[in-house]
Design an enzyme around this catalytic site. Structure first.
Site, PDB file in Angstrom:
ATOM      1  N   HIS A   1       2.792  29.075 -23.499  1.00  0.00           N
ATOM      2  CA  HIS A   1       4.448  29.125 -23.759  1.00  0.00           C
ATOM      3  C   HIS A   1       5.353  28.427 -22.731  1.00  0.00           C
ATOM      4  O   HIS A   1       6.920  28.666 -22.389  1.00  0.00           O
ATOM      5  CB  HIS A   1       4.630  30.588 -23.593  1.00  0.00           C
TER       6      HIS A   1
HETATM    7 FE1  FES Z   1       2.889  32.509 -21.161  1.00  0.00          FE
HETATM    8 FE2  FES Z   1       1.365  30.692 -19.291  1.00  0.00          FE
HETATM    9  S1  FES Z   1       3.580  30.637 -20.352  1.00  0.00           S
HETATM   10  S2  FES Z   1       0.372  32.596 -20.599  1.00  0.00           S
END
Ligand code: FES
Length: 187
Positions: free
Chosen positions: A152
């Protein structure tokens, strides 16, 4: 035994007593395996600590060890990487807490507090699990040259401190120590 019996046990009584004792032994036999299953097995005990020889890790290189089922990042930072991380003000950090199990819970996230300490500032040892949802971040990448989590988009700096993205806290530093000049014991 009936009330008319003498105190000498009859053959029937003897058989009854013997059977009763066998029952006790059988119960004992059933209890031991159960208790045995509750102990950690040898492989679990062996993983309580892990020793890693870091003599071949040149500045700029890193390795990933495994400890208690978790990836552990060990990185030998270059002088530039250390200097860059030391120059960051605490006020710039998303998470100002060191998250270092070798220090107190209140320790601020200075570069020194995130590293192996005085004279060993080049060494970083951390649990390689993104503090957002647990993906394994990629080393030597991201906007801050530290680690990047592609799941993410969390960016960590060269001290493993979260700088941008959804991860809420710095990558945790496990209990570890140098047990010789070239061997790190984790756990
Ligand atoms: Fe979501 Fe690493 S940014 S698991």
């Amino acid at each position: 035994m009936s009330v008319n019996d003498t105190t000498e046990p009859t053959r029937r009584d003897f058989l009854y007593i013997a059977t009763g004792m066998a029952g006790v032994v059988a119960v004992g036999g059933a209890v031991w395996p159960f208790i045995d299953q509750m102990r950690p097995d040898a492989s679990t005990l062996a993983l309580a600590t892990v020793d890693v020889d870091v003599s071949a890790i040149e500045p700029g290189m890193s390795v990933t060890a495994k400890w208690r089922g978790k990836p552990i990042f060990i990185r030998n930072r270059t002088e530039e990487e250390v200097a860059e991380a030391q120059a960051v003000e605490l006020s710039e950090l998303k998470d100002p807490v060191a998250r270092n199990d070798n220090l107190s819970d209140a320790e601020p996230a200075t570069d020194l507090a995130r590293s192996a300490g005085e004279g060993m500032e080049n060494w970083i040892v951390m649990v390689g699990s993104c503090t957002h949802l647990g993906c394994v971040p990629l080393g030597q990448s991201g906007d801050f040259g530290g680690w990047f989590c592609p799941c993410h988009g969390s960016h960590y700096d060269t001290a493993g401190r979260i700088r941008t993205g959804p991860a809420p806290t710095n990558l945790p530093v496990p209990v570890f120590e140098f047990i010789s000049e070239t061997v790190i014991r984790i756990g």
